[in-house]
Design a protein around this motif. Structure first.
Motif, PDB file in Angstrom:
ATOM      1  N   HIS A  37      13.583  46.933  47.922  1.00 21.74           N
ATOM      2  CA  HIS A  37      12.491  47.909  47.887  1.00 21.74           C
ATOM      3  C   HIS A  37      12.841  49.091  48.780  1.00 21.74           C
ATOM      4  O   HIS A  37      13.555  48.950  49.775  1.00 21.74           O
ATOM      5  CB  HIS A  37      11.179  47.274  48.375  1.00 21.74           C
ATOM      6  CG  HIS A  37      10.762  46.090  47.583  1.00 21.74           C
ATOM      7  ND1 HIS A  37      10.045  46.175  46.420  1.00 21.74           N
ATOM      8  CD2 HIS A  37      10.978  44.758  47.776  1.00 21.74           C
ATOM      9  CE1 HIS A  37       9.822  44.974  45.922  1.00 21.74           C
ATOM     10  NE2 HIS A  37      10.386  44.089  46.741  1.00 21.74           N
ATOM     11  N   LEU A  38      12.340  50.249  48.409  1.00 20.81           N
ATOM     12  CA  LEU A  38      12.504  51.434  49.246  1.00 20.81           C
ATOM     13  C   LEU A  38      11.279  51.570  50.134  1.00 20.81           C
ATOM     14  O   LEU A  38      10.142  51.690  49.652  1.00 20.81           O
ATOM     15  CB  LEU A  38      12.657  52.689  48.381  1.00 20.81           C
ATOM     16  CG  LEU A  38      14.070  53.009  47.866  1.00 20.81           C
ATOM     17  CD1 LEU A  38      14.031  54.218  46.964  1.00 20.81           C
ATOM     18  CD2 LEU A  38      15.038  53.230  49.022  1.00 20.81           C
ATOM     19  N   ILE A  39      11.476  51.512  51.436  1.00 19.25           N
ATOM     20  CA  ILE A  39      10.390  51.665  52.399  1.00 19.25           C
ATOM     21  C   ILE A  39      10.788  52.774  53.373  1.00 19.25           C
ATOM     22  O   ILE A  39      11.753  52.636  54.136  1.00 19.25           O
ATOM     23  CB  ILE A  39      10.121  50.357  53.158  1.00 19.25           C
ATOM     24  CG1 ILE A  39       9.748  49.231  52.188  1.00 19.25           C
ATOM     25  CG2 ILE A  39       9.019  50.554  54.209  1.00 19.25           C
ATOM     26  CD1 ILE A  39       9.528  47.895  52.846  1.00 19.25           C
ATOM     27  N   GLY A  40      10.063  53.886  53.315  1.00 14.98           N
ATOM     28  CA  GLY A  40      10.384  55.022  54.192  1.00 14.98           C
ATOM     29  C   GLY A  40      11.774  55.574  53.946  1.00 14.98           C
ATOM     30  O   GLY A  40      12.445  56.014  54.893  1.00 14.98           O
ATOM     31  N   VAL A  45      15.222  44.470  52.082  1.00 13.44           N
ATOM     32  CA  VAL A  45      15.397  43.226  51.329  1.00 13.44           C
ATOM     33  C   VAL A  45      14.184  42.352  51.627  1.00 13.44           C
ATOM     34  O   VAL A  45      13.886  42.063  52.797  1.00 13.44           O
ATOM     35  CB  VAL A  45      16.695  42.505  51.736  1.00 13.44           C
ATOM     36  CG1 VAL A  45      16.828  41.179  50.977  1.00 13.44           C
ATOM     37  CG2 VAL A  45      17.905  43.380  51.475  1.00 13.44           C
ATOM     38  N   GLU A  46      13.489  41.937  50.562  1.00 14.36           N
ATOM     39  CA  GLU A  46      12.302  41.107  50.735  1.00 14.36           C
ATOM     40  C   GLU A  46      12.429  39.808  49.956  1.00 14.36           C
ATOM     41  O   GLU A  46      13.027  39.776  48.881  1.00 14.36           O
ATOM     42  CB  GLU A  46      11.043  41.853  50.278  1.00 14.36           C
ATOM     43  CG  GLU A  46      10.665  43.025  51.154  1.00 14.36           C
ATOM     44  CD  GLU A  46       9.326  43.618  50.779  1.00 14.36           C
ATOM     45  OE1 GLU A  46       8.789  44.413  51.566  1.00 14.36           O
ATOM     46  OE2 GLU A  46       8.810  43.291  49.690  1.00 14.36           O
ATOM     47  N   SER A  47      11.821  38.765  50.491  1.00 14.61           N
ATOM     48  CA  SER A  47      11.861  37.460  49.836  1.00 14.61           C
ATOM     49  C   SER A  47      10.524  36.761  50.037  1.00 14.61           C
ATOM     50  O   SER A  47      10.069  36.598  51.177  1.00 14.61           O
ATOM     51  CB  SER A  47      12.990  36.611  50.435  1.00 14.61           C
ATOM     52  OG  SER A  47      13.044  35.343  49.843  1.00 14.61           O
ATOM     53  N   GLU A  48       9.858  36.378  48.919  1.00 16.59           N
ATOM     54  CA  GLU A  48       8.601  35.643  48.980  1.00 16.59           C
ATOM     55  C   GLU A  48       8.883  34.165  48.727  1.00 16.59           C
ATOM     56  O   GLU A  48       9.370  33.795  47.659  1.00 16.59           O
ATOM     57  CB  GLU A  48       7.607  36.171  47.942  1.00 16.59           C
ATOM     58  CG  GLU A  48       7.084  37.552  48.251  1.00 16.59           C
ATOM     59  CD  GLU A  48       5.995  37.979  47.289  1.00 16.59           C
ATOM     60  OE1 GLU A  48       5.439  37.099  46.580  1.00 16.59           O
ATOM     61  OE2 GLU A  48       5.709  39.183  47.224  1.00 16.59           O
ATOM     62  N   LEU A  49       8.534  33.321  49.704  1.00 15.65           N
ATOM     63  CA  LEU A  49       8.899  31.913  49.664  1.00 15.65           C
ATOM     64  C   LEU A  49       7.666  31.014  49.711  1.00 15.65           C
ATOM     65  O   LEU A  49       6.595  31.428  50.156  1.00 15.65           O
ATOM     66  CB  LEU A  49       9.828  31.602  50.838  1.00 15.65           C
ATOM     67  CG  LEU A  49      11.068  32.518  50.902  1.00 15.65           C
ATOM     68  CD1 LEU A  49      11.752  32.404  52.246  1.00 15.65           C
ATOM     69  CD2 LEU A  49      12.029  32.198  49.768  1.00 15.65           C
ATOM     70  N   ASP A  50       7.840  29.765  49.248  1.00 18.05           N
ATOM     71  CA  ASP A  50       6.698  28.852  49.082  1.00 18.05           C
ATOM     72  C   ASP A  50       6.245  28.176  50.367  1.00 18.05           C
ATOM     73  O   ASP A  50       5.072  27.828  50.504  1.00 18.05           O
ATOM     74  CB  ASP A  50       7.049  27.750  48.065  1.00 18.05           C
ATOM     75  CG  ASP A  50       7.209  28.289  46.656  1.00 18.05           C
ATOM     76  OD1 ASP A  50       6.658  29.363  46.381  1.00 18.05           O
ATOM     77  OD2 ASP A  50       7.882  27.638  45.844  1.00 18.05           O
ATOM     78  N   LEU A  91      14.392  45.167  57.135  1.00 24.40           N
ATOM     79  CA  LEU A  91      14.359  46.617  56.951  1.00 24.40           C
ATOM     80  C   LEU A  91      15.536  47.279  57.653  1.00 24.40           C
ATOM     81  O   LEU A  91      16.307  48.008  57.037  1.00 24.40           O
ATOM     82  CB  LEU A  91      13.035  47.170  57.484  1.00 24.40           C
ATOM     83  CG  LEU A  91      12.798  48.662  57.281  1.00 24.40           C
ATOM     84  CD1 LEU A  91      12.945  49.057  55.811  1.00 24.40           C
ATOM     85  CD2 LEU A  91      11.417  49.052  57.802  1.00 24.40           C
ATOM     86  N   ASP A  92      15.691  46.993  58.939  1.00 28.53           N
ATOM     87  CA  ASP A  92      16.841  47.538  59.660  1.00 28.53           C
ATOM     88  C   ASP A  92      18.110  46.828  59.190  1.00 28.53           C
ATOM     89  O   ASP A  92      18.237  45.611  59.333  1.00 28.53           O
ATOM     90  CB  ASP A  92      16.673  47.330  61.180  1.00 28.53           C
ATOM     91  CG  ASP A  92      15.524  48.145  61.742  1.00 28.53           C
ATOM     92  OD1 ASP A  92      15.232  49.212  61.155  1.00 28.53           O
ATOM     93  OD2 ASP A  92      14.909  47.708  62.727  1.00 28.53           O
ATOM     94  N   GLY A  93      19.015  47.598  58.609  1.00 24.90           N
ATOM     95  CA  GLY A  93      20.252  47.017  58.080  1.00 24.90           C
ATOM     96  C   GLY A  93      20.064  46.395  56.716  1.00 24.90           C
ATOM     97  O   GLY A  93      20.917  45.619  56.259  1.00 24.90           O
ATOM     98  N   GLY A  94      18.963  46.753  56.036  1.00 22.78           N
ATOM     99  CA  GLY A  94      18.687  46.165  54.726  1.00 22.78           C
ATOM    100  C   GLY A  94      19.747  46.512  53.687  1.00 22.78           C
ATOM    101  O   GLY A  94      20.164  45.654  52.904  1.00 22.78           O
TER     102      GLY A  94
END
Length: 326
Positions: A37-40, A45-50, A91-94
């Motif tokens: 995702h582009l944030i600012g 890198v995002e991950s949604e986990l159970d 985010l930092d170093g994504g």
């Protein structure tokens, strides 16, 4: 589903010492559970986990393998989301992480499937790919007619890459698309067990196999019961038909029935629920079932011929109208 939770709980606890295997699992989890995702103006890198345990495992691997710090948060259950999700974000170093894990290619374009190095790696790495995919978006249903090990994929290319990895592990898997959602499915019971073993869910395999065997025994017993019920219904139907025809035959022939045929007919009527073999044992002197059947057959044939000569209904006239439902 309880089985899915059991598998994920066991897989989350699998200890891996080899760096390339840990990296393969982590890269697959990131690919199947989230995205870029582009944030600012920066790539995140995002991950949604159970589960929180899986989120902790992912954050630990991110720190130990790539030296990046991640943020963790909880997405509350709401709407169609029945349970909370645990979000891990870098985010930092994504962007650097995305390149290192193969989520971005050399031209900064998101990959569409899985990094080639993962799907052509060693057996341990291929197993780690499947473990990561299952942890991210997998499910296991109860053994039975519709048993399945299934992974929801981010796209067709990722699904085909997962099918290829399964093939290299010697397990047959199929990709399918249902209402725009791409899935990889393993349906054969032996193949499901084999893949669970490859991923590292040995205890769940034992439980799943025990449940599968119990289901198969129960299904076999049910089939036998149904088979016996069908045989009993057919036997009852045949007995009702035979008795009805014998009664009509004795009525048609009156006093003109040969004594040995009358005896067989009366024996049939006196033992309505008995089999031909049992009728033979009740006879005096005892007869074989073929002898009993032959005498009854001749009695009916003689009566039907007499009825035809007289122009009256034959032995079928006494058959109940609802005989087929007996």
């Amino acid at each position: 589903m309880a089985l899915t939770a059991d598998v994920k709980d066991e897989l989350t606890k699998v200890q891996v010492s080899k760096t390339t295997v840990r990296a393969a699992e982590l890269a697959t989890i990131l690919r199947f559970s989230g995205g870029l995702h582009l944030i600012g103006g920066r790539i995140a890198v995002e991950s949604e986990l159970d589960t929180p345990e899986l989120a902790t495992r992912v954050r630990k691997d991110l720190a130990e393998l790539y030296g990046v710090r991640s943020e963790g948060s909880v997405i509350s259950a709401s709407g169609i989301r029945r349970s909370p999700q645990y979000l891990v974000r870098v985010l930092d170093g994504g962007e650097t992480l995305a390149r290192q894990t193969g989520l971005l290619d050399a031209r900064r374009r998101p990959i569409r499937g899985l990094p080639n190095r993962l799907t052509t790696g060693s057996r341990d790495e291929l197993a780690a790919v499947w473990r990561g995919a299952f942890l991210a978006h997998g499910s296991l249903t109860d053994p039975g007619r519709s048993a399945a090990l299934e992974v929801t994929c981010p796209g067709n290319e990722a699904a085909m890459a997962l099918v290829g990895a399964a093939g290299r592990l010697g397990v047959a898997a199929k990709a399918r698309e249902v209402r725009g959602v791409h899935r990889v499915v393993i349906r054969d019971g032996e193949a499901i067990s084999a893949m669970l073993v490859q991923m590292g869910a040995a205890q769940t395999v034992a439980n799943w196999e025990e449940l599968r065997q119990r289901r198969e025994v129960r299904a076999t017993a049910n089939r036998l019961v149904n088979f016996d019920d069908a045989n009993l219904r057919r036997s009852a139907q045949a007995a009702v038909a035979a008795c009805a025809r014998v009664e009509r035959a004795l009525e048609i022939l009156g006093d003109d029935v040969p004594e040995h045929l009358r005896y067989a007919g009366e024996l049939r009527l006196s033992q309505r629920d008995a089999s031909l073999d049992e009728l033979g044992h009740h006879a005096d002197p005892p007869m074989t079932k073929d002898a009993v059947a032959g005498r009854i057959r001749r009695l009916l044939a003689m009566a039907d011929k007499r009825a035809s000569d007289l122009g009256i209904p034959g032995t079928d006239a006494n058959l109940p109208a609802d005989l087929d439902e007996v």
